[in-house]
Design a protein around this motif. Structure first.
Motif, PDB file in Angstrom:
ATOM      1  N   ASP A 133       0.843  -1.195   0.000  1.00  0.00           N
ATOM      2  CA  ASP A 133       0.000   0.000   0.000  1.00  0.00           C
ATOM      3  C   ASP A 133       0.877   1.243   0.000  1.00  0.00           C
ATOM      4  OD1 ASP A 133       0.745   0.687   2.727  1.00  0.00           O
ATOM      5  OD2 ASP A 133      -0.695  -0.803   3.421  1.00  0.00           O
ATOM      6  N   GLU A 134       0.233   2.402  -0.136  1.00  0.00           N
ATOM      7  CA  GLU A 134       0.971   3.660  -0.252  1.00  0.00           C
ATOM      8  C   GLU A 134       1.684   4.041   1.037  1.00  0.00           C
ATOM      9  OE1 GLU A 134      -1.449   7.421  -0.195  1.00  0.00           O
ATOM     10  OE2 GLU A 134      -3.089   5.995  -0.491  1.00  0.00           O
TER      11      GLU A 134
ATOM     12  N   THR B 151      -0.091  12.545  -4.107  1.00  0.00           N
ATOM     13  CA  THR B 151       0.806  11.382  -4.120  1.00  0.00           C
ATOM     14  C   THR B 151       1.950  11.479  -3.116  1.00  0.00           C
ATOM     15  OG1 THR B 151       0.254  10.946  -6.425  1.00  0.00           O
ATOM     16  CG2 THR B 151       2.268   9.943  -5.571  1.00  0.00           C
TER      17      THR B 151
ATOM     18  N   TRP C  64      -0.243   5.867  -6.655  1.00  0.00           N
ATOM     19  CA  TRP C  64      -1.104   5.058  -5.798  1.00  0.00           C
ATOM     20  C   TRP C  64      -2.512   5.033  -6.398  1.00  0.00           C
ATOM     21  CZ3 TRP C  64       3.356   4.580  -3.908  1.00  0.00           C
ATOM     22  CH2 TRP C  64       4.078   5.599  -3.297  1.00  0.00           C
ATOM     23  N   SER C  65      -3.230   3.963  -6.151  1.00  0.00           N
ATOM     24  CA  SER C  65      -4.664   3.791  -6.438  1.00  0.00           C
ATOM     25  C   SER C  65      -4.919   3.300  -7.855  1.00  0.00           C
ATOM     26  CB  SER C  65      -5.472   5.070  -6.194  1.00  0.00           C
ATOM     27  OG  SER C  65      -5.479   5.917  -7.336  1.00  0.00           O
ATOM     28  N   ARG C  66      -6.069   2.654  -8.009  1.00  0.00           N
ATOM     29  CA  ARG C  66      -6.468   2.083  -9.300  1.00  0.00           C
ATOM     30  C   ARG C  66      -6.710   3.157 -10.352  1.00  0.00           C
ATOM     31  NH1 ARG C  66      -7.567  -3.306  -9.707  1.00  0.00           N
ATOM     32  NH2 ARG C  66      -7.604  -4.453  -7.743  1.00  0.00           N
ATOM     33  N   LYS C  67      -6.998   4.383  -9.918  1.00  0.00           N
ATOM     34  CA  LYS C  67      -7.205   5.452 -10.895  1.00  0.00           C
ATOM     35  C   LYS C  67      -5.956   5.669 -11.737  1.00  0.00           C
ATOM     36  CE  LYS C  67      -8.705   8.518  -7.867  1.00  0.00           C
ATOM     37  NZ  LYS C  67      -9.220   9.776  -7.289  1.00  0.00           N
TER      38      LYS C  67
ATOM     39  N   ASP D  46      -2.534  -1.364  -6.088  1.00  0.00           N
ATOM     40  CA  ASP D  46      -3.615  -0.894  -6.954  1.00  0.00           C
ATOM     41  C   ASP D  46      -3.086  -0.206  -8.202  1.00  0.00           C
ATOM     42  OD1 ASP D  46      -5.612  -1.888  -5.357  1.00  0.00           O
ATOM     43  OD2 ASP D  46      -5.946  -0.021  -4.270  1.00  0.00           O
TER      44      ASP D  46
ATOM     45  N   PHE E 156     -14.215   2.897  -4.948  1.00  0.00           N
ATOM     46  CA  PHE E 156     -13.295   3.803  -4.259  1.00  0.00           C
ATOM     47  C   PHE E 156     -12.621   4.783  -5.206  1.00  0.00           C
ATOM     48  CE2 PHE E 156     -12.862  -0.191  -1.503  1.00  0.00           C
ATOM     49  CZ  PHE E 156     -14.022   0.123  -0.806  1.00  0.00           C
ATOM     50  N   ALA E 157     -13.112   4.871  -6.423  1.00  0.00           N
ATOM     51  CA  ALA E 157     -12.542   5.807  -7.389  1.00  0.00           C
ATOM     52  C   ALA E 157     -13.220   7.168  -7.335  1.00  0.00           C
ATOM     53  CB  ALA E 157     -12.663   5.245  -8.808  1.00  0.00           C
TER      54      ALA E 157
ATOM     55  N   GLY F 265     -13.008  10.950  -2.364  1.00  0.00           N
ATOM     56  CA  GLY F 265     -12.409  10.092  -1.345  1.00  0.00           C
ATOM     57  C   GLY F 265     -13.372   9.724  -0.239  1.00  0.00           C
TER      58      GLY F 265
ATOM     59  N   ILE G 293     -14.266   5.584   0.222  1.00  0.00           N
ATOM     60  CA  ILE G 293     -13.331   4.711   0.922  1.00  0.00           C
ATOM     61  C   ILE G 293     -13.336   5.006   2.417  1.00  0.00           C
ATOM     62  CG2 ILE G 293     -11.370   6.246   0.427  1.00  0.00           C
ATOM     63  CD1 ILE G 293     -11.256   2.412   0.818  1.00  0.00           C
TER      64      ILE G 293
END
Length: 640
Positions: free
Chosen positions: A22-23, A57, A218-221, A256, A519-520, A524, A527
């Motif tokens: 994770d981040e 980020t 970070w993240s799926r985006k 992600d 969670f996209a 925010g 999430i």
């Protein structure tokens, strides 16, 4: 041998990539590298010259550096910094300025010398910018160049503000921002129209001169653009691909952000796999899409020609694998989201007992329930379950100011018609109007304005839930404290948020909980709300027996949809049910046409929902299953 295996896994990747769980972990690792560099330079009585990035980020990297300074004595006295970019024009004390951002997230908390901080100047006259940019480059050179450059990545593939079309040898300069970049920044500025169209940025050539470059994501985006940057061809259309030419770069990702890289997304293309049920399902669905055939028409030759020979050999024949996956998909489809009474439930996604369940739908914003699972919501009510809906936040930042004035004007007229005294309300109205006339982007609303916005969202939520068939006593407004700041950036979650959620869960004792799992969302909020629910349920599972029979289902729809291989319950909707869902969404009038925060999807929420639901149904049909009008999809959360 291990080294060879790693090279095989990463053979599609054209630059070094390190992936962390994770981040938080990744950010600590990056901060440690920066701290080691600073201390090594201190030992040699040298400056450490850092290129710094802004945005969400690197924030946790800066938090860890602050911790190292305060708790472990890391000094920044020998550090010289150069920031990548700044909006133009931009005053340094503006809320959106990177000067203010860097002060708030790093510089105000460490012992760096102010004269060693360099951030592009957004206040210059245009005719001064060219000379200023040359001087910025010269100053970096004067200090011996950048020892380390931190980068994020935008969804256009920009690094710094080097947008598509930037040259690989470009220097510090004034640039025009891409429309997508401005849309992504719109929430910070209270709307895209308020985002500057230009910025001053270090060039790609400037970045390349750094002795070490770390790009974080970070993240799926960020996953789609990371795949392009890491595995794609070098192209000016994706400026980050130029980093493939550097010998000094490393990408640091969380799981992600790395999820669409070949070794994670389609690992059978790069290595032998340990085939479990989940991976087989994903691979067969991928193969069906890749060759354009329904699952039951896939052949051994299709497997062999598309990197799945190992699966066919170990688990085959192919037709048996196809049947197993087809049956899994078929068993995920149900018209009974609360379970079908007196039916064999061994192959159904929900239990048959109890026949009438208590179902609790958590909605982060006041419209997520009907947007994301409105058809299932209505179906649960129609099938006689005891359905409750809980609106976790007021959503009071997402209402137009003009709507506030209109509603208060209505209230004044109504009071007048009944002969009531309107003087106090009119005074409040004039106060609101005066504030709105002078309001700047992202100013915190007056309490009275926030209240009216919350009342508007509440009345719409009630109307939507009533349309779905709920009685008023089953509609709950939680107003979780973390959200009620009036600011874009919300407060941290507190014990009160969890306690309120536990109280409601204990009051209802649901057999089913539905929670937003997309969670996209750009805010925010989803999430945060999901983590609150999860914490509340995990605590209750230690003491409350009813929780053993409580299943947690995640829904999506407002911002994204589950991939077919992830779906565990698919609820088909008829054309009439799609129409009913649409009308439930229409109850949220303040969010129709153009909502305040639409994200980067220009479609209205009801259009997004319908098209995503239709696409899910079409995906099932393409795999060889029945052709439904639409489908809502769910994934069950597995507790430890």
């Amino acid at each position: 041998m291990a080294r060879l295996n790693l090279l095989e896994e990463t053979r599609f990747e054209k630059l070094p990539v390190k992936v962390y769980e994770d981040e938080h972990i990744a950010s600590r690792k990056v901060a440690k590298r920066i701290a080691d560099l600073i201390q090594r330079k201190q030992g040699n009585n040298e400056h450490a010259v850092l290129g710094l990035a802004t945005g969400a980020t690197p924030v946790k990297v800066y938090e860890e550096l602050i911790r190292l300074h305060k708790e472990e004595g890391l000094s920044f006295k020998n550090v010289i910094t150069f920031n990548l970019d700044e909006y133009y024009p931009m005053q340094p004390d503006a809320k959106q300025s990177y000067v203010k951002f860097m002060d708030e997230v790093l510089f105000n908390h460490i012992d760096i010398e102010r004269q060693n901080i360099h951030i592009p100047d957004g206040t210059l006259n245009k005719d001064e910018i060219t000379d200023y940019c040359l001087a910025y480059e010269e100053k970096i050179g004067f200090y011996g160049g950048l020892d380390l450059q931190l980068l994020g990545i935008g969804r256009t593939g920009h690094i710094g503000f080097n947008e598509p079309g930037s040259a690989p040898n470009s220097g510090t300069r004034l640039v025009t921002l891409d429309d997508l970049t401005r849309r992504d920044a719109s929430r910070d500025f209270g709307g895209k129209e308020n985002v500057p169209t230009k910025a001053i940025t270090m060039g790609i050539g400037t970045i390349f001169k750094a002795r070490e470059i770390i790009l974080m994501a970070w993240s799926r985006k960020k996953a789609p653009i990371i795949k392009k940057a890491v595995e794609g061809e070098i192209s000016g259309n994706v400026p980050a691909t130029y980093l493939q030419l550097s010998d000094n770069v490393e990408f640091i990702l969380d799981n992600d952000a790395a999820s669409e890289l070949t070794r994670f997304d389609t690992p059978w293309l790069v290595k032998d796999c340990a085939w479990d049920k989940t991976l087989i399902k994903k691979a067969v669905i991928w193969l069906s899409s890749e060759v354009g055939k329904p699952i039951l028409k896939l052949t051994d030759e299709d497997y062999n020609n598309n990197g799945m020979a190992q699966l066919a050999t170990e688990q085959g024949p192919a037709y048996q694998i196809n049947i197993d996956v087809f049956n899994q998909l078929q068993h995920s489809i149900t018209g009974w989201p609360g379970g079908k009474p007196q039916a064999d439930d061994s192959q159904r996604p929900e239990r048959k007992s109890p026949e009438k369940k208590r179902s609790l739908i958590f909605s982060p914003h006041p419209d997520d329930d009907v947007i994301s699972m409105g058809g299932t919501f209505i179906r649960l009510v129609d099938q006689g379950h005891d359905v409750h809906v809980a609106y976790q936040t007021s959503g009071n930042t997402a209402v137009w100011d003009t709507d506030v004035l209109r509603y208060v004007e209505f209230a004044i007229d109504f009071k007048r018609s009944t002969g009531e005294d309107t003087s106090k309300l009119e005074a409040t109205y004039e106060k609101m109007r005066a504030f709105i006339d002078k309001k700047q982007p992202n100013d915190i609303d007056l309490d009275e304005i926030r209240d009216v916005k919350a009342f508007i969202r509440k009345s719409e939520a009630i109307a939507g839930a009533r349309y779905a068939g709920l009685k008023d006593k089953n509609i709950h407004f939680m107003a979780l404290p973390f959200y009620e700041t009036g600011k874009r950036v919300k407060s941290p979650v507190t014990e009160k948020d969890v306690e309120l959620t536990m109280e409601l869960l204990n009051e209802i004792k649901p057999h089913q909980v539905f929670a937003a799992g997309d969670f996209a969302d750009p805010h925010g909020t989803h999430i945060v709300c999901f983590r609150i629910i999860l914490e509340a349920l995990n605590r209750l599972r230690k003491t409350e027996s009813w929780t053993k029979d409580c299943w947690l289902w995640m829904y999506r729809g407002a911002w994204q949809e589950f991939a077919v291989h992830e779906i565990e319950m698919a609820v088909p909707l008829s054309p009439q049910e799609v129409e009913r869902k649409r009308k439930a969404i229409f109850q949220h009038q303040s969010q129709k046409d153009t909502p305040v925060f639409p994200g980067d999807d220009e479609r209205e929420f009801w259009v997004r929902a319908e098209e995503r639901n239709r696409e899910t149904a079409e995906s099932y049909h393409a795999l060889g299953l029945a052709n439904y009008e639409a489908m809502e999809a769910f994934v069950r959360w597995k507790f430890d």
